[in-house]
Motif scaffolding. Sequence first.
Motif, PDB file in Angstrom:
ATOM      1  N   ALA A 165       0.798  -1.285   0.089  1.00  0.00           N
ATOM      2  CA  ALA A 165       0.065  -0.051  -0.113  1.00  0.00           C
ATOM      3  C   ALA A 165       1.001   1.221   0.013  1.00  0.00           C
ATOM      4  O   ALA A 165       0.720   2.103  -0.739  1.00  0.00           O
ATOM      5  CB  ALA A 165      -1.039   0.135   1.253  1.00  0.00           C
ATOM      6  N   PHE A 166       1.891   1.177   0.700  1.00  0.00           N
ATOM      7  CA  PHE A 166       3.052   2.519   0.827  1.00  0.00           C
ATOM      8  C   PHE A 166       3.359   2.672  -0.544  1.00  0.00           C
ATOM      9  O   PHE A 166       3.556   3.796  -0.919  1.00  0.00           O
ATOM     10  CB  PHE A 166       3.977   2.066   1.783  1.00  0.00           C
ATOM     11  N   ALA A 167       3.947   1.718  -1.267  1.00  0.00           N
ATOM     12  CA  ALA A 167       4.530   1.659  -2.561  1.00  0.00           C
ATOM     13  C   ALA A 167       3.516   2.224  -3.539  1.00  0.00           C
ATOM     14  O   ALA A 167       3.970   3.107  -4.442  1.00  0.00           O
ATOM     15  CB  ALA A 167       4.885   0.441  -2.916  1.00  0.00           C
ATOM     16  N   ASP A 168       2.269   1.575  -3.290  1.00  0.00           N
ATOM     17  CA  ASP A 168       1.161   2.387  -4.448  1.00  0.00           C
ATOM     18  C   ASP A 168       1.200   3.632  -3.916  1.00  0.00           C
ATOM     19  O   ASP A 168       1.037   4.577  -4.996  1.00  0.00           O
ATOM     20  CB  ASP A 168      -0.074   1.658  -4.233  1.00  0.00           C
ATOM     21  N   ALA A 169       1.072   4.314  -2.742  1.00  0.00           N
ATOM     22  CA  ALA A 169       0.888   5.521  -2.389  1.00  0.00           C
ATOM     23  C   ALA A 169       1.818   6.377  -3.000  1.00  0.00           C
ATOM     24  O   ALA A 169       1.813   7.590  -3.522  1.00  0.00           O
ATOM     25  CB  ALA A 169       0.753   5.716  -0.898  1.00  0.00           C
ATOM     26  N   VAL A 170       2.999   6.059  -2.683  1.00  0.00           N
ATOM     27  CA  VAL A 170       4.323   6.845  -3.194  1.00  0.00           C
ATOM     28  C   VAL A 170       4.203   6.738  -4.689  1.00  0.00           C
ATOM     29  O   VAL A 170       4.556   7.974  -5.195  1.00  0.00           O
ATOM     30  CB  VAL A 170       5.665   5.894  -2.981  1.00  0.00           C
ATOM     31  N   GLU A 171       3.851   6.074  -5.474  1.00  0.00           N
ATOM     32  CA  GLU A 171       3.674   6.070  -6.896  1.00  0.00           C
ATOM     33  C   GLU A 171       2.445   7.166  -7.345  1.00  0.00           C
ATOM     34  O   GLU A 171       2.867   7.911  -8.124  1.00  0.00           O
ATOM     35  CB  GLU A 171       3.432   4.712  -7.524  1.00  0.00           C
ATOM     36  N   THR A 172       1.511   7.018  -6.493  1.00  0.00           N
ATOM     37  CA  THR A 172       0.374   7.795  -6.805  1.00  0.00           C
ATOM     38  C   THR A 172       0.943   9.470  -6.448  1.00  0.00           C
ATOM     39  O   THR A 172       0.359  10.412  -7.079  1.00  0.00           O
ATOM     40  CB  THR A 172      -0.855   7.701  -6.056  1.00  0.00           C
ATOM     41  N   ALA A 173       1.569   9.694  -5.229  1.00  0.00           N
ATOM     42  CA  ALA A 173       2.268  10.873  -4.812  1.00  0.00           C
ATOM     43  C   ALA A 173       3.173  11.327  -5.784  1.00  0.00           C
ATOM     44  O   ALA A 173       3.719  12.687  -5.718  1.00  0.00           O
ATOM     45  CB  ALA A 173       2.419  10.891  -3.443  1.00  0.00           C
ATOM     46  N   LYS A 174       3.583  10.652  -6.773  1.00  0.00           N
ATOM     47  CA  LYS A 174       4.794  10.774  -7.526  1.00  0.00           C
ATOM     48  C   LYS A 174       6.037  11.076  -6.642  1.00  0.00           C
ATOM     49  O   LYS A 174       6.740  12.001  -7.142  1.00  0.00           O
ATOM     50  CB  LYS A 174       4.425  12.099  -8.694  1.00  0.00           C
ATOM     51  N   LEU A 175       6.576  10.394  -5.900  1.00  0.00           N
ATOM     52  CA  LEU A 175       7.646  10.768  -5.130  1.00  0.00           C
ATOM     53  C   LEU A 175       8.570   9.871  -5.443  1.00  0.00           C
ATOM     54  O   LEU A 175       8.232   8.850  -6.121  1.00  0.00           O
ATOM     55  CB  LEU A 175       7.430  10.284  -3.687  1.00  0.00           C
ATOM     56  N   PRO A 176       9.920  10.115  -5.296  1.00  0.00           N
ATOM     57  CA  PRO A 176      10.915   9.130  -5.826  1.00  0.00           C
ATOM     58  C   PRO A 176      10.895   7.809  -5.031  1.00  0.00           C
ATOM     59  O   PRO A 176      10.530   7.803  -3.901  1.00  0.00           O
ATOM     60  CB  PRO A 176      12.207   9.717  -5.426  1.00  0.00           C
ATOM     61  N   ALA A 177      10.949   6.789  -5.809  1.00  0.00           N
ATOM     62  CA  ALA A 177      10.932   5.368  -5.080  1.00  0.00           C
ATOM     63  C   ALA A 177      12.029   5.154  -4.471  1.00  0.00           C
ATOM     64  O   ALA A 177      13.062   4.407  -4.689  1.00  0.00           O
ATOM     65  CB  ALA A 177      10.614   4.490  -6.308  1.00  0.00           C
ATOM     66  N   TRP A 178      12.228   5.727  -2.964  1.00  0.00           N
ATOM     67  CA  TRP A 178      13.414   5.629  -2.405  1.00  0.00           C
ATOM     68  C   TRP A 178      13.332   4.023  -1.650  1.00  0.00           C
ATOM     69  O   TRP A 178      12.343   3.818  -1.420  1.00  0.00           O
ATOM     70  CB  TRP A 178      13.632   6.553  -1.381  1.00  0.00           C
ATOM     71  N   PRO A 179      14.329   3.541  -1.125  1.00  0.00           N
ATOM     72  CA  PRO A 179      14.238   2.192  -0.458  1.00  0.00           C
ATOM     73  C   PRO A 179      13.551   2.362   0.964  1.00  0.00           C
ATOM     74  O   PRO A 179      13.810   3.194   1.705  1.00  0.00           O
ATOM     75  CB  PRO A 179      15.593   1.845  -0.487  1.00  0.00           C
TER      76      PRO A 179
END
Length: 98
Positions: free
Chosen positions: A64-78
């Motif tokens: 869910a966090f990874a999906d939210a990061v993608e939705t928010a257009k944040l960099p996909a940090w580890p």
Amino acid sequence: MSKWSVSISAEGDRPVELSEVVALADAVASLGGIASGVGAMAYGAQIVIEAENADKAVEAAMEAFADAVETAKLPAWPMTRAEVIGPEGSDDDFGFPE
């Protein structure tokens, strides 16, 4: 099934801007979530997940966090840390290897 509060953070290479945290907060709002990270070299969120146990709650929260990061257009940090608080108030801390 029980409800679990899971906090996840991801670390990166630059300070996070207010607009990015607001976008992440919007993306996790439907999960009863909040976001953090303004000015930090990391961003994070605390969300509510329904799962059978702590391990499954963390797995679901990471997705869910990874999906939210993608939705928010944040960099996909580890992702660097996950902490889960269970229905009885006990907590587990899941650190990720670097």
